[in-house]
Design an enzyme around this catalytic site. Sequence first.
Site, mmCIF file in Angstrom:
data_model
loop_
_atom_site.group_PDB
_atom_site.id
_atom_site.type_symbol
_atom_site.label_atom_id
_atom_site.label_comp_id
_atom_site.label_asym_id
_atom_site.label_seq_id
_atom_site.Cartn_x
_atom_site.Cartn_y
_atom_site.Cartn_z
ATOM 1 N N ASP A 110 0.857 -1.188 0.000
ATOM 2 C CA ASP A 110 0.000 0.000 0.000
ATOM 3 C C ASP A 110 0.888 1.230 0.000
ATOM 4 O O ASP A 110 1.993 1.210 0.560
ATOM 5 C CB ASP A 110 -0.906 0.014 1.229
ATOM 6 N N ASP A 124 -6.952 -1.542 -4.437
ATOM 7 C CA ASP A 124 -7.987 -1.236 -3.443
ATOM 8 C C ASP A 124 -8.995 -0.236 -4.007
ATOM 9 O O ASP A 124 -10.208 -0.383 -3.815
ATOM 10 C CB ASP A 124 -7.367 -0.652 -2.174
#
Length: 149
Positions: A110, A124
């Site tokens: 991330d 995401d």
Amino acid sequence: MNYILSFIVLALDQISKILVLKYLKNIGEFPVIKNFLHFTYVENRGAAFGILQHQKWFFITMTILIVGFIIIYFRKERGYPKPMMIALSLIVGGAIGNFIDRVVHGFVVDFIDFRIWPVFNIADSAIVIGQVLVVYVIIKYDKLEQKEM
């Protein structure tokens, strides 16, 4: 069209993560717009918001089942509204992107950090946008067999 969109999401996700691993991992954080948007390296070993930490095999199994179901759906159903097919394409591309991370690295990379929200990635984003579109289609249409919007 469905597979092309899934592939585009997957490619953007994986290219961005390769760049993050190459350039951001060692420095940890890079402010794009100070105090608003930063690129912050995070190894997420869970799901959204870091829940279900260290459940790698659960996520791998669920991804295989969900993506498999959606691909079967793509092949069988041709009459559903275009927003539904776009939504499912986004979800597939994002799910496979995070799946690759879990298998290769043991965690999801991330890096998009708005400071007021947990750090996330392109996969995401695609999954969330896809889910919102699915809800939109369910609310908009009485019967999913309708073709017009």
